[in-house]
Enzyme design. Structure first.
Site, short mmCIF file in Angstrom:
data_model
loop_
_atom_site.label_atom_id
_atom_site.label_comp_id
_atom_site.label_asym_id
_atom_site.label_seq_id
_atom_site.Cartn_x
_atom_site.Cartn_y
_atom_site.Cartn_z
N HIS A 50 0.62 -0.83 25.15
CA HIS A 50 0.69 -1.78 24.03
C HIS A 50 -0.71 -2.25 23.63
O HIS A 50 -1.00 -2.44 22.45
CB HIS A 50 1.53 -3.00 24.42
CG HIS A 50 3.00 -2.73 24.55
ND1 HIS A 50 3.72 -2.08 23.58
CD2 HIS A 50 3.90 -3.04 25.53
CE1 HIS A 50 4.99 -1.99 23.96
NE2 HIS A 50 5.13 -2.56 25.15
N TYR A 87 16.61 -0.29 22.77
CA TYR A 87 16.08 0.18 24.05
C TYR A 87 16.36 1.67 24.25
O TYR A 87 15.47 2.46 24.55
CB TYR A 87 16.69 -0.60 25.21
CG TYR A 87 16.09 -1.96 25.42
CD1 TYR A 87 14.85 -2.10 26.06
CD2 TYR A 87 16.73 -3.09 24.97
CE1 TYR A 87 14.29 -3.35 26.24
CE2 TYR A 87 16.17 -4.35 25.15
CZ TYR A 87 14.96 -4.48 25.79
OH TYR A 87 14.40 -5.70 25.97
N HIS A 114 2.70 1.02 31.11
CA HIS A 114 3.45 0.63 29.93
C HIS A 114 2.69 -0.43 29.13
O HIS A 114 2.43 -0.27 27.94
CB HIS A 114 4.82 0.09 30.38
CG HIS A 114 5.68 -0.44 29.27
ND1 HIS A 114 6.85 0.17 28.88
CD2 HIS A 114 5.54 -1.52 28.46
CE1 HIS A 114 7.39 -0.51 27.88
NE2 HIS A 114 6.62 -1.54 27.61
N GLU A 115 2.33 -1.52 29.77
CA GLU A 115 1.70 -2.64 29.05
C GLU A 115 0.35 -2.27 28.47
O GLU A 115 0.00 -2.70 27.38
CB GLU A 115 1.55 -3.85 29.97
CG GLU A 115 2.88 -4.48 30.36
CD GLU A 115 3.73 -4.87 29.17
OE1 GLU A 115 3.18 -5.21 28.12
OE2 GLU A 115 4.96 -4.81 29.30
N GLU A 175 8.58 -0.03 21.45
CA GLU A 175 8.51 0.25 22.88
C GLU A 175 8.30 1.73 23.19
O GLU A 175 7.93 2.09 24.31
CB GLU A 175 9.78 -0.23 23.59
CG GLU A 175 9.97 -1.74 23.58
CD GLU A 175 8.83 -2.50 24.25
OE1 GLU A 175 8.23 -1.97 25.21
OE2 GLU A 175 8.52 -3.61 23.80
#
Ligand SMILES: [Zn+2]
Length: 708
Positions: A500, A638, A496-497, A525
């Site tokens: 980014h 979200y 996930h990170e 996100e």
């Protein structure tokens, strides 16, 4: 917050450096590799900058003072323009340059605040960021600058594409700040915004400071693991254990494991009353301030004001989206609650037992252990840190057409800091840099996140500033007898990170306002949530995950299947709980006004109880829910982004190479990452999908089978 100070949550990891070279993965390239990378960037008319970090409180203060002084001087220059002199370059582009200069400083100080090993420097950074942020809000209200922008707008310029978007959104910002209103109302908006922002800070501080210790006997804690109970600070007497309702992992330990209902209930009630006395009155004032601001600006509600600049565009769309999901999830939610109830009936012998809000975590945990036989801890052996990083890097390099190479960082804020270059695999074009700060230490940020340091932007001299970012993580440190071993959760988090980081680095947007992760809050996100799927795919995991003691041993398929099944088994509860927060947030930001401010607590409890499990009647969950002020009518994002993520994942799933598919990956890179917010995000999503959006993949994923 419009400036990009995105500690986009969650985080990432590192690299399988230069495949095919003789170097071992993770070993830095030759000493002049970084200089060569910078030289090469120049050939592409771009700039790779190695950030300089402040290392003393004095340097931090000097930086912020200079940034503000330079910013004011630049704004003065715009403010002095005569109507005949205004151009796109000296108004709109200049404003983007000014915002870029201050946001670059505030991002860098944000990283320093979270990673410096010197407490005085961290504190100085906190103060400096506040000062910069106050200054930045004030710049909205410079009438002289606004006059110049209006004079340019009056020329009715024929703009298109990204320039037009910059023009439209800059004017929109001024309108949203109240600059189009008569002076007295404009001043009122400014005053309300400043007061509201100060109250938000107080609300968050009250959440941080709230504390409640509960004492239990050993018998009352039956079921709670001894490892936990014997920890220092928890065993506080012969038969006395002290746990804190304000420490999340204490709370979860009790709620997940305590066999006695009364114990779980006491713990939940304690948490649901944290910060109540201070924060309920404060929240009422914040909501009324927000409502007043929205009305002064001509919006029906604060939620309409806040969502105007996001994908959903208005409160009604957000509410409908959540309400439909709530309805769709009803059968699954009911079935899950009935399964929990049957377990409780068996436990208590009471045929009429019902599931209360303090019960669901316990029975969800029991279900995991008994029905699915899942012990997540046993998966750690398959995820040694370096293998995971190398494996993930190999995948991202492949699908996004990139090459990562480790270089020596000229300055390290911590000894084991690593720095990598990112280039295009085909052309060799330098794309940017990322740092890895991966293990915990005293005073460091304690979650997982990607921090931007330098964002992409077309510079006034025509060169392109390539981005720099950092992953800041807290993986378990290696032990003398074994390497750092990641949980499956942490593997998912890394995927996930690092997503980014890709979003930040692969940008080609001209203006900093649109570059990297500066996309609408309810979209940012989604790409990273999409990449979480990779961590659940057997083929992906088999490409790197293996028992560190015997690399021939891959993750057994049945364990992964059980893990997936157990996740799906409580998805109804998970999402109904998420929806209860989202709907509460939207209810408060549409229905609370000056005349009914004292309805704040009853309304929040009512929505929570309707959507999820009933909250105790004398409780105030919302007082301790920091997201309520932080996101302000944004919590729905979200679920909204989850839905887009599931839809986007199908592009890979339907491609020949699945999650390894290069064509899908390059489309992602070009249509989503490179573009950023330089065109309407809806257009970008559809270009990536190659079709209109669909909610079906998300509904399928969360177990909603009935058509809505
Ligand atoms: Zn994230």
């Amino acid at each position: 917050m419009s400036l990009k100070f995105t500690a986009v949550w969650l985080l990432l990891a590192l690299l399988a450096a230069g495949c095919g070279t003789a170097k071992k993965a993770g070993e830095p390239a030759s000493p002049d590799a970084l200089a060569k990378f910078q030289e090469l960037a120049a050939k592409y008319n771009s700039v790779v900058t190695i950030p300089t970090f402040e290392t003393t409180p004095e340097e931090v203060q000097a930086t912020v003072n200079k940034t503000i002084a330079d910013g004011n001087a630049a704004l003065d220059t715009i403010g002095k323009l005569k109507p005949a002199e205004v151009t796109f370059e000296n108004t709109l582009r200049k404003l983007d340059d000014i915002a870029y200069a201050s946001s670059t400083v505030s991002e860098r100080l944000g990283l320093i605040e979270q990673t410096s090993t010197n407490a005085a420097v961290r504190d100085a950074a906190t103060e400096a960021i506040k000062k910069l942020s106050d200054w930045s809000v004030g710049t909205d209200y410079r009438d002289d600058v606004y006059a110049a922008v209006k004079a340019y707008a009056a020329t009715q310029p024929a703009l298109k594409g990204e320039d037009k978007k910059l023009f439209d959104e800059t004017l929109r910002d001024y309108r949203r700040a109240g600059l189009n209103l008569p002076k007295d109302q404009r001043d009122k908006v400014e005053q309300l915004r400043k007061e509201e922002s100060a109250m938000e800070t107080d609300f968050q501080n009250n959440v941080t400071k709230a504390e409640k210790t509960l004492k239990f006997t050993k018998a009352e804690l039956e079921g709670v693991p001894d490892d936990f109970l014997n920890q220092q600070g928890i065993k506080t007497g012969d038969d006395e254990y002290s746990v804190k309702a304000n420490i999340t992992f204490h709370y979860i330990m009790i709620e997940d494991n305590a066999k006695r209902e009364e114990t779980r209930k006491r713990m939940l009630e304690a948490q649901y009353n944290l910060a109540r006395a201070e924060n309920i009155p404060l929240l009422q004032k914040i909501l009324v301030h927000r409502d007043d601001i929205a009305h002064l600006l001509g919006y029906a509600s604060y939620a309409d004001y806040a969502t105007e600049v996001r994908m959903v565009k208005n409160a009604a769309t957000a509410i409908n989206f959540l309400e439909n999901l709530k309805k769709g999830l009803q059968p699954k939610f009911d079935a899950e609650m009935e399964e929990f109830r049957q377990m409780k009936v068996a436990d208590t012998g009471d045929p009429n037992a019902k599931i209360n809000i303090w019960d669901w975590r316990y029975y969800a945990n029991q279900l995991k252990k008994t029905k699915y036989n899942v012990d997540a801890e046993q998966l750690r052996v398959y995820f040694p840190y370096q293998r995971v990083l190398n494996g993930m890097f190999a995948i991202y390099q492949r699908i996004f057409g990139l090459k990562f190479e480790r270089v020596e960082a000229p300055y390290k804020w911590i000894g084991d800091l690593q720095l990598y270059t990112v280039s295009d695999a085909k052309t060799g074009e330098p794309m940017g840099l990322f740092y890895l700060d991966m293990f915990p230490r005293e005073g460091k940020y304690n979650h997982f996140a990607q921090f931007g340091i330098i964002e992409g932007k077309l510079l006034p001299d025509g060169r392109y500033q390539r981005p720099v970012c950092s992953l800041v993580c807290n993986f378990p440190p290696p032990q003398p007898d074994k390497p750092s071993l990641l949980s499956h959760d942490e593997v998912e988090t890394v995927f996930h990170e690092f997503g980014h980081a890709m979003h930040t680095i692969l940008t080609r947007a001209k203006y900093s306002r649109f570059s990297g992760t500066s996309v609408p809050q309810d979209f940012v996100e989604a790409p990273s949530q999409m990449l979480e799927n990779w961590a659940w795919d057997k083929t992906v995991l088999d490409s790197f995950a293996a028992d560190y003691r015997d690399p021939n041993k891959k993750i057994p398929k049945d364990i992964l299947d059980q893990l997936k099944a157990s996740r799906l088994a409580t998805m109804g509860m998970y999402y109904r709980r998420q929806l209860s927060f989202g709907l509460m947030d939207l209810a408060l930001h549409t229905q609370i006004h000056e005349t009914n401010a004292d309805e704040t607590l009853p309304l929040s409890n009512k929505v929570l109880s309707d959507v999820s499990l009933p909250v105790p009647s004398d409780s105030a969950f919302v007082a301790y829910f920091g997201h309520i002020t932080e996101y302000g009518a944004g919590y729905y994002g979200y679920a909204w982004a989850d839905a887009i993520a599931a839809d986007m994942a199908t592009v890979f799933e339907n491609s020949p190479d699945g999650y390894f598919d290069k064509t899908a990956g390059m489309r992602m890179r070009n249509e989503i990452y490179a573009v950023g917010d330089s065109r309407d995000i809806n257009v970008s999503i559809e270009k990536f999908l190659g079709r209109p959006r669909s909610l079906e993949p998300f509904l399928k994923k969360i177990g909603v089978t009935q058509p809505q």
